[in-house]
Motif scaffolding. Structure first.
Motif, PDB file in Angstrom:
ATOM      1  N   HIS A   1      -5.019   8.510   0.965  1.00  9.67           N
ATOM      2  CA  HIS A   1      -6.279   7.871   0.562  1.00  9.67           C
ATOM      3  C   HIS A   1      -6.434   6.440   1.080  1.00  9.67           C
ATOM      4  O   HIS A   1      -7.549   5.970   1.249  1.00  9.67           O
ATOM      5  CB  HIS A   1      -6.470   7.945  -0.961  1.00  9.67           C
ATOM      6  CG  HIS A   1      -5.821   6.820  -1.712  1.00  9.67           C
ATOM      7  ND1 HIS A   1      -4.465   6.747  -1.934  1.00  9.67           N
ATOM      8  CD2 HIS A   1      -6.333   5.695  -2.268  1.00  9.67           C
ATOM      9  CE1 HIS A   1      -4.191   5.647  -2.599  1.00  9.67           C
ATOM     10  NE2 HIS A   1      -5.300   4.994  -2.817  1.00  9.67           N
ATOM     11  N   ASP A   2      -5.334   5.734   1.347  1.00  6.24           N
ATOM     12  CA  ASP A   2      -5.443   4.339   1.776  1.00  6.24           C
ATOM     13  C   ASP A   2      -5.040   4.112   3.230  1.00  6.24           C
ATOM     14  O   ASP A   2      -4.872   2.970   3.657  1.00  6.24           O
ATOM     15  CB  ASP A   2      -4.578   3.439   0.869  1.00  6.24           C
ATOM     16  CG  ASP A   2      -5.362   2.930  -0.336  1.00  6.24           C
ATOM     17  OD1 ASP A   2      -6.588   3.149  -0.388  1.00  6.24           O
ATOM     18  OD2 ASP A   2      -4.749   2.312  -1.227  1.00  6.24           O
TER      19      ASP A   2
ATOM     20  N   ASP B   1      -5.653   7.119  -8.448  1.00  9.37           N
ATOM     21  CA  ASP B   1      -5.695   5.840  -7.732  1.00  9.37           C
ATOM     22  C   ASP B   1      -5.967   4.711  -8.730  1.00  9.37           C
ATOM     23  O   ASP B   1      -5.251   3.720  -8.796  1.00  9.37           O
ATOM     24  CB  ASP B   1      -6.798   5.916  -6.661  1.00  9.37           C
ATOM     25  CG  ASP B   1      -6.883   4.667  -5.802  1.00  9.37           C
ATOM     26  OD1 ASP B   1      -5.880   3.940  -5.710  1.00  9.37           O
ATOM     27  OD2 ASP B   1      -7.957   4.439  -5.206  1.00  9.37           O
TER      28      ASP B   1
ATOM     29  N   HIS C   1       2.101   1.778  -3.609  1.00 12.87           N
ATOM     30  CA  HIS C   1       0.887   2.151  -4.352  1.00 12.87           C
ATOM     31  C   HIS C   1       0.559   3.625  -4.109  1.00 12.87           C
ATOM     32  O   HIS C   1       0.353   4.390  -5.050  1.00 12.87           O
ATOM     33  CB  HIS C   1      -0.290   1.263  -3.928  1.00 12.87           C
ATOM     34  CG  HIS C   1      -1.639   1.821  -4.279  1.00 12.87           C
ATOM     35  ND1 HIS C   1      -2.087   1.920  -5.581  1.00 12.87           N
ATOM     36  CD2 HIS C   1      -2.622   2.352  -3.505  1.00 12.87           C
ATOM     37  CE1 HIS C   1      -3.290   2.472  -5.583  1.00 12.87           C
ATOM     38  NE2 HIS C   1      -3.636   2.739  -4.339  1.00 12.87           N
TER      39      HIS C   1
ATOM     40  N   ARG D   1       0.824  -1.214   0.000  1.00 11.92           N
ATOM     41  CA  ARG D   1       0.000   0.000   0.000  1.00 11.92           C
ATOM     42  C   ARG D   1       0.859   1.266   0.000  1.00 11.92           C
ATOM     43  O   ARG D   1       0.422   2.306  -0.435  1.00 11.92           O
ATOM     44  CB  ARG D   1      -0.926   0.031   1.211  1.00 11.92           C
ATOM     45  CG  ARG D   1      -1.968  -1.006   1.156  1.00 11.92           C
ATOM     46  CD  ARG D   1      -3.376  -0.450   1.189  1.00 11.92           C
ATOM     47  NE  ARG D   1      -4.228  -1.553   0.818  1.00 11.92           N
ATOM     48  CZ  ARG D   1      -4.972  -1.598  -0.274  1.00 11.92           C
ATOM     49  NH1 ARG D   1      -5.051  -0.573  -1.078  1.00 11.92           N
ATOM     50  NH2 ARG D   1      -5.683  -2.663  -0.561  1.00 11.92           N
TER      51      ARG D   1
HETATM   52 MG    MG Z   1      -5.738   3.053  -3.503  1.00 13.76          MG
END
Ligand code: MG
Length: 373
Positions: free
Chosen positions: A98-99, A192, A69, A66
């Protein structure tokens, strides 16, 4: 960042709706740069390094986590924002955050935790990201959370049910009034998708679970793959795949910028209020949109639902169910900070589990199974 060359409908840090707790303006950075820096310094951000994107983090050092990413999302978001003359810093901050609320073991982990939390308000990673920046991070003397600007928080809350929107105050309002978020938030959202579609192809191919034959069923892959092969007839394997992916990212980013620029003109967007009241501004062309749907279906069938990925996901789910039940039955198993009264205990357990990395969840699982033997 100099914000004077931005379009009028861009979000300017000097015009922010502000932070929940008033603070003096930063002296060396803009408000959104400060938000970005707080996100990078947070514990939740560092933990993304050991959280699953598609492949469980312990499987192989080469696959995305993550964290990588989120960095790829931020980099794509910045390019798009810069080319649309809107606030790059805000898009970057939203992309990096965002994550943050993702559980260990990716979407499977979230599904499992949501089932555990069914009687206690459910669990949703998007809401959890907001909860982390609003309450859970413990770093600053004057407030809990990171005390981010409204615009960053609003961008983090990508979707939300009406029921939850009513509980969330200012950031929930746009869901009640059916308004769009800032253009910078719209950009982060597309960045994203662009990032994960492509790095999942890359990781999928490298893992051997996804094959060129399957990808060649998909128009957008076929087109770019054969273009690169024509351009470099002797290029093989890794480089050929990577050049294809690179060319696809380029095409999507360019398409998004040009269609969004056209939309801005066609919808007569002048101010931020116009952005909010308009239909979505950041979009692909219809043609590309169809091709992306086809690509996503291919990834879904051949990678996300691959028996190997599914079996790892199932294992992750089992661990989450086990941990939740164990903590719920015996809160002494939790660290002191997460032991609370009956009314709030389930949520505190969800916060604790959601904060775990994949490997920490494995470790807790073996610790508790040893104790329960
Ligand atoms: Mg994402």
């Amino acid at each position: 960042m100099n914000e004077s060359n931005l379009h009028r409908f861009a979000t300017r840090s000097l015009e922010t709706k502000g932070r929940q707790f008033k603070e003096a303006a930063p002296s060396m950075r803009s408000e959104f740069q400060r938000d970005r820096d707080r996100i990078i310094h947070s514990t939740a951000f560092r933990r993304l390094e050991y959280k699953t994107q598609v492949f469980v983090n312990q499987e192989n050092d080469l696959f995305r986590t993550r964290l990588t990413h989120s960095l790829e999302v931020a980099q794509i978001a910045r390019t798009i924002a810069r080319n649309l003359f809107v606030n790059e810093d805000l898009s970057e901050a939203i992309a990096l955050a965002h994550d943050l609320g993702h559980t260990p073991f990716g979407h499977a982990g979230q599904e499992a935790l949501n089932i555990c939390m069914k009687a206690h308000g459910g669990f949703e990673h998007n809401l959890q990201s907001l909860r982390i920046v609003d309450y859970l991070e413990q770093r600053y003397a004057d407030f809990d959370g990171l005390n981010l600007c409204f615009e960053t928080r609003e961008g983090i809350l990508k979707h939300c049910s009406i029921k939850n929107a009513k509980l969330l105050g200012d950031v929930g309002e746009r869901f009640l009034n059916k308004l769009q978020p800032s253009i910078e938030a719209q950009i982060a959202n597309y960045a994203d998708e662009i990032a994960y579609n492509h790095h999942d192809i890359d990781d999928g191919l490298r893992s051997g679970l996804l094959t060129i034959e399957r990808l060649n069923d998909v128009k957008i892959w076929r087109t770019h793959y054969s273009q690169i092969k024509n351009q470099y007839p002797y290029l093989m394997n890794k480089k050929l795949n990577y050049e294809t992916i690179r060319s696809m990212i380029n095409t999507m980013v360019k398409d998004l910028i040009s269609i969004s620029t056209e939309n801005l003109k066609q919808f007569h967007i002048v101010t931020i209020d116009d952005v909010r009241q308009s239909q979505a501004i950041v979009t692909y062309s219809l043609e590309l949109k169809e091709q992306i749907i086809e690509l996503k279906k291919c990834l879904f069938r051949n990678l996300y639902k691959h028996p190997y990925v599914v079996s790892m996901a199932e294992q992750g789910k089992k661990i989450i169910y086990y941990l939740f039940n164990a903590y719920f039955q015996n809160k002494q198993l939790l660290p002191k900070d997460f032991q609370t009264d009956e009314k709030r205990q389930a949520r505190a357990i969800a916060d604790y589990i959601a904060g775990m990395t994949d490997r920490y969840a494995f470790k807790e699982y073996s610790r508790i199974t040893m104790l329960n033997r």
